[in-house]
Design a protein around this motif. Structure first.
Motif, PDB file in Angstrom:
ATOM      1  N   ARG A   1       0.830  -1.208   0.000  1.00 37.02           N
ATOM      2  CA  ARG A   1       0.000   0.000   0.000  1.00 37.02           C
ATOM      3  C   ARG A   1       0.862   1.255   0.000  1.00 37.02           C
ATOM      4  O   ARG A   1       0.536   2.240  -0.663  1.00 37.02           O
TER       5      ARG A   1
ATOM      6  N   GLU B   1       2.029   1.817  -3.463  1.00 33.88           N
ATOM      7  CA  GLU B   1       0.954   2.357  -4.295  1.00 33.88           C
ATOM      8  C   GLU B   1       0.738   3.839  -4.009  1.00 33.88           C
ATOM      9  O   GLU B   1       0.567   4.640  -4.938  1.00 33.88           O
ATOM     10  N   VAL B   2       0.781   4.230  -2.736  1.00 36.93           N
ATOM     11  CA  VAL B   2       0.642   5.645  -2.370  1.00 36.93           C
ATOM     12  C   VAL B   2       1.776   6.445  -2.995  1.00 36.93           C
ATOM     13  O   VAL B   2       1.554   7.533  -3.549  1.00 36.93           O
TER      14      VAL B   2
ATOM     15  N   LEU C   1      -5.976   4.588   0.183  1.00 36.06           N
ATOM     16  CA  LEU C   1      -4.897   3.646   0.456  1.00 36.06           C
ATOM     17  C   LEU C   1      -4.257   3.922   1.806  1.00 36.06           C
ATOM     18  O   LEU C   1      -3.910   2.989   2.537  1.00 36.06           O
TER      19      LEU C   1
ATOM     20  N   SER D   1      -1.095  -6.547  -2.712  1.00 39.91           N
ATOM     21  CA  SER D   1      -1.722  -5.351  -3.234  1.00 39.91           C
ATOM     22  C   SER D   1      -2.211  -5.584  -4.655  1.00 39.91           C
ATOM     23  O   SER D   1      -1.791  -6.527  -5.320  1.00 39.91           O
TER      24      SER D   1
END
Length: 143
Positions: free
Chosen positions: A19, A22-23, A110, A137
């Protein structure tokens, strides 16, 4: 490939949760979109946004995606809109703020699902944000 290089490759990224990665990806794309001052920078930012949403869309369409069906459908709809808008903005004088806003919403979502920071000196555990489902993820599923 040397042993040291292979060990570095194996360990790099292991201190960030999926996560968090992804952020970071959404923040990077938003930085590009925000700083796009000329046509060339705008095209590069839009291409990065398209790539990010394409990867995300591909991962949530997989049959082994651990996300709930409603969330998967919503992500596909938002991703489709973002990709259409990005394509339309390549050669048109479109405001990039709607793309930035959507990406900020993803960052907030997220971050809200991310685990609390691990104690100093230990690697963070993988988030189990979806109960008993897989902790991988959505972007990790594509790789």
């Amino acid at each position: 490939m040397t042993y040291a290089f292979s060990q570095y490759q194996k360990q790099s990224g292991s201190y960030l949760s999926s996560r968090e990665i992804e952020v970071m990806a959404f923040r990077h794309v938003n930085t590009l979109l925000t700083q796009a001052a000329d046509h060339e920078a705008k095209v590069a930012a839009l291409a990065a946004n398209l790539k990010l949403w394409s990867l995300l869309s591909l991962s949530v369409e997989r049959v082994d995606c651990p996300l709930p069906t409603v969330l998967r459908d919503d992500l596909i709809k938002v991703g489709s809109w973002s990709m259409r808008y990005s394509n339309a903005a390549f050669n048109a004088p479109k405001d990039l703020q709607p793309l930035i806003d959507i990406n900020n919403d993803m960052i907030e979502g997220l971050a809200a699902a991310a685990p609390a920071p691990a104690p100093q000196g230990t690697a963070p555990s993988v988030s189990d944000a979806y109960g008993a489902t897989s902790a991988r993820s959505s972007l990790e599923l594509v790789g």
